[in-house]
Design a protein around this motif. Structure first.
Motif, PDB file in Angstrom:
ATOM      1  N   LEU A 100      -4.927   6.756  -1.613  1.00 12.41           N
ATOM      2  CA  LEU A 100      -5.261   5.350  -1.415  1.00 12.41           C
ATOM      3  C   LEU A 100      -4.023   4.527  -1.070  1.00 12.41           C
ATOM      4  CD1 LEU A 100      -7.844   4.755  -4.279  1.00 12.41           C
ATOM      5  CD2 LEU A 100      -8.290   4.799  -1.831  1.00 12.41           C
ATOM      6  N   THR A 101      -2.926   4.780  -1.758  1.00 11.85           N
ATOM      7  CA  THR A 101      -1.688   4.055  -1.489  1.00 11.85           C
ATOM      8  C   THR A 101      -1.237   4.267  -0.049  1.00 11.85           C
ATOM      9  OG1 THR A 101      -0.992   4.185  -3.800  1.00 11.85           O
ATOM     10  CG2 THR A 101       0.744   3.835  -2.172  1.00 11.85           C
ATOM     11  N   ALA A 102      -1.293   5.500   0.412  1.00 14.07           N
ATOM     12  CA  ALA A 102      -0.879   5.797   1.787  1.00 14.07           C
ATOM     13  C   ALA A 102      -1.756   5.066   2.796  1.00 14.07           C
ATOM     14  CB  ALA A 102      -0.920   7.303   2.038  1.00 14.07           C
ATOM     15  N   ARG A 103      -3.049   5.027   2.561  1.00 10.13           N
ATOM     16  CA  ARG A 103      -3.964   4.342   3.486  1.00 10.13           C
ATOM     17  C   ARG A 103      -3.718   2.839   3.512  1.00 10.13           C
ATOM     18  NH1 ARG A 103      -9.548   7.444   1.990  1.00 10.13           N
ATOM     19  NH2 ARG A 103      -9.027   9.375   3.032  1.00 10.13           N
ATOM     20  N   ILE A 104      -3.585   2.258   2.339  1.00 13.94           N
ATOM     21  CA  ILE A 104      -3.353   0.813   2.251  1.00 13.94           C
ATOM     22  C   ILE A 104      -2.029   0.454   2.920  1.00 13.94           C
ATOM     23  CG2 ILE A 104      -2.848  -1.071   0.635  1.00 13.94           C
ATOM     24  CD1 ILE A 104      -4.887   0.294  -1.298  1.00 13.94           C
ATOM     25  N   LYS A 105      -0.994   1.224   2.612  1.00 15.96           N
ATOM     26  CA  LYS A 105       0.328   0.957   3.185  1.00 15.96           C
ATOM     27  C   LYS A 105       0.303   1.095   4.705  1.00 15.96           C
ATOM     28  CE  LYS A 105       5.156   2.071   2.660  1.00 15.96           C
ATOM     29  NZ  LYS A 105       6.147   3.050   2.313  1.00 15.96           N
ATOM     30  N   MET A 106      -0.335   2.135   5.196  1.00 16.39           N
ATOM     31  CA  MET A 106      -0.413   2.350   6.632  1.00 16.39           C
ATOM     32  C   MET A 106      -1.102   1.167   7.314  1.00 16.39           C
ATOM     33  SD  MET A 106      -2.127   5.444   8.952  1.00 16.39           S
ATOM     34  CE  MET A 106      -3.187   5.859   7.622  1.00 16.39           C
ATOM     35  N   VAL A 131      -4.422 -10.981   6.044  1.00 20.89           N
ATOM     36  CA  VAL A 131      -5.013  -9.684   5.682  1.00 20.89           C
ATOM     37  C   VAL A 131      -3.934  -8.709   5.231  1.00 20.89           C
ATOM     38  CG1 VAL A 131      -6.317  -7.699   6.559  1.00 20.89           C
ATOM     39  CG2 VAL A 131      -7.036 -10.022   7.151  1.00 20.89           C
ATOM     40  N   SER A 132      -2.799  -8.727   5.886  1.00 17.59           N
ATOM     41  CA  SER A 132      -1.681  -7.879   5.473  1.00 17.59           C
ATOM     42  C   SER A 132      -1.264  -8.214   4.040  1.00 17.59           C
ATOM     43  CB  SER A 132      -0.492  -8.071   6.424  1.00 17.59           C
ATOM     44  OG  SER A 132       0.627  -7.349   5.974  1.00 17.59           O
ATOM     45  N   LEU A 133      -1.207  -9.493   3.722  1.00 17.06           N
ATOM     46  CA  LEU A 133      -0.865  -9.915   2.358  1.00 17.06           C
ATOM     47  C   LEU A 133      -1.885  -9.394   1.349  1.00 17.06           C
ATOM     48  CD1 LEU A 133       0.896 -11.533   0.410  1.00 17.06           C
ATOM     49  CD2 LEU A 133      -0.476 -13.553   1.001  1.00 17.06           C
ATOM     50  N   LEU A 134      -3.161  -9.465   1.705  1.00 24.24           N
ATOM     51  CA  LEU A 134      -4.208  -8.936   0.825  1.00 24.24           C
ATOM     52  C   LEU A 134      -3.970  -7.449   0.551  1.00 24.24           C
ATOM     53  CD1 LEU A 134      -6.930  -9.001  -0.694  1.00 24.24           C
ATOM     54  CD2 LEU A 134      -8.025  -8.582   1.519  1.00 24.24           C
ATOM     55  N   VAL A 140      -0.206  -3.362  -5.019  1.00 26.33           N
ATOM     56  CA  VAL A 140       0.377  -3.652  -6.329  1.00 26.33           C
ATOM     57  C   VAL A 140      -0.652  -3.445  -7.435  1.00 26.33           C
ATOM     58  CG1 VAL A 140       1.312  -5.519  -7.772  1.00 26.33           C
ATOM     59  CG2 VAL A 140       2.113  -5.227  -5.410  1.00 26.33           C
ATOM     60  N   GLU A 141      -1.883  -3.864  -7.190  1.00 19.09           N
ATOM     61  CA  GLU A 141      -2.930  -3.803  -8.210  1.00 19.09           C
ATOM     62  C   GLU A 141      -3.568  -2.429  -8.358  1.00 19.09           C
ATOM     63  OE1 GLU A 141      -3.785  -6.256 -10.331  1.00 19.09           O
ATOM     64  OE2 GLU A 141      -2.241  -7.534  -9.453  1.00 19.09           O
ATOM     65  N   LEU A 142      -3.471  -1.604  -7.345  1.00 13.10           N
ATOM     66  CA  LEU A 142      -4.160  -0.313  -7.345  1.00 13.10           C
ATOM     67  C   LEU A 142      -3.861   0.547  -8.581  1.00 13.10           C
ATOM     68  CD1 LEU A 142      -6.048   1.650  -5.875  1.00 13.10           C
ATOM     69  CD2 LEU A 142      -4.032   2.544  -4.695  1.00 13.10           C
ATOM     70  N   PRO A 143      -2.607   0.747  -8.958  1.00 10.65           N
ATOM     71  CA  PRO A 143      -2.364   1.587 -10.148  1.00 10.65           C
ATOM     72  C   PRO A 143      -3.044   1.037 -11.407  1.00 10.65           C
ATOM     73  CG  PRO A 143      -0.319   1.222  -8.939  1.00 10.65           C
ATOM     74  CD  PRO A 143      -1.357   0.327  -8.325  1.00 10.65           C
TER      75      PRO A 143
END
Length: 160
Positions: A100-106, A131-134, A140-143
């Motif tokens: 998930l982190t990789a997808r969001i970051k990409m 949207v990038s800010l979101l 940050v919130e994912l973990p």
């Protein structure tokens, strides 16, 4: 009764649920194959079983499987010397923190790069920035969300 025949009673539901999955970006065959794998006996099926059930081309199923594997929605294994691959859904694996982190970051990196290429200060660039800010906030919130999810699962299992 074959695995394919056993699922005939779910054909209408597979079609209905897969339309919703298409709305999430899957191709029609990928969506149907994923729902099929969730419903079939043992939650695994061979390439041939998927082709037989849907009556579509091998190419269409092959492309669907590639899409589902690249999205980490399914995995495959071979069984004791057989050449057949057995596909099964990865229901919780696709919610792995690293994936998930990789997808969001990409995604936010793509948005930020598009903004920098455009070099304009118009409404679209503002929306891209918003949207990038979101997505950066989600990163940050994912973990925290995943940890709460794991604790909730553990509590539910303890109460069962």
């Amino acid at each position: 009764m074959t695995k394919t025949a056993a699922l005939e009673k779910y054909r209408d539901r597979i079609e209905k649920l897969s339309v919703a999955m298409e709305g999430l970006g899957l191709t029609p065959v990928a969506a149907r194959a994923y729902i099929y794998l969730l419903l079939c006996e043992g939650h695994e099926a061979t390439f041939e079983q998927i082709v037989e059930y849907f009556g579509v081309s091998k190419s269409a199923v092959s492309n669907a499987i590639k899409m589902l594997e690249s999205a980490k929605m399914i995995s495959s294994k071979t069984v004791g010397g057989q050449r057949k691959r057995y596909f099964s859904p990865n229901v919780t694996t696709m919610f792995n923190e690293d994936t998930l982190t990789a997808r969001i970051k990409m995604f936010f990196e793509i948005l930020d790069e598009v903004r920098s290429i455009r070099q304009t200060d118009d409404e679209l660039n503002q929306e891209l920035g918003d949207v990038s800010l979101l997505y950066k906030m989600m990163l940050v919130e994912l973990p925290l969300i995943l940890e709460r999810w794991k604790r909730t699962i553990a509590l539910n299992k303890a109460q069962s």
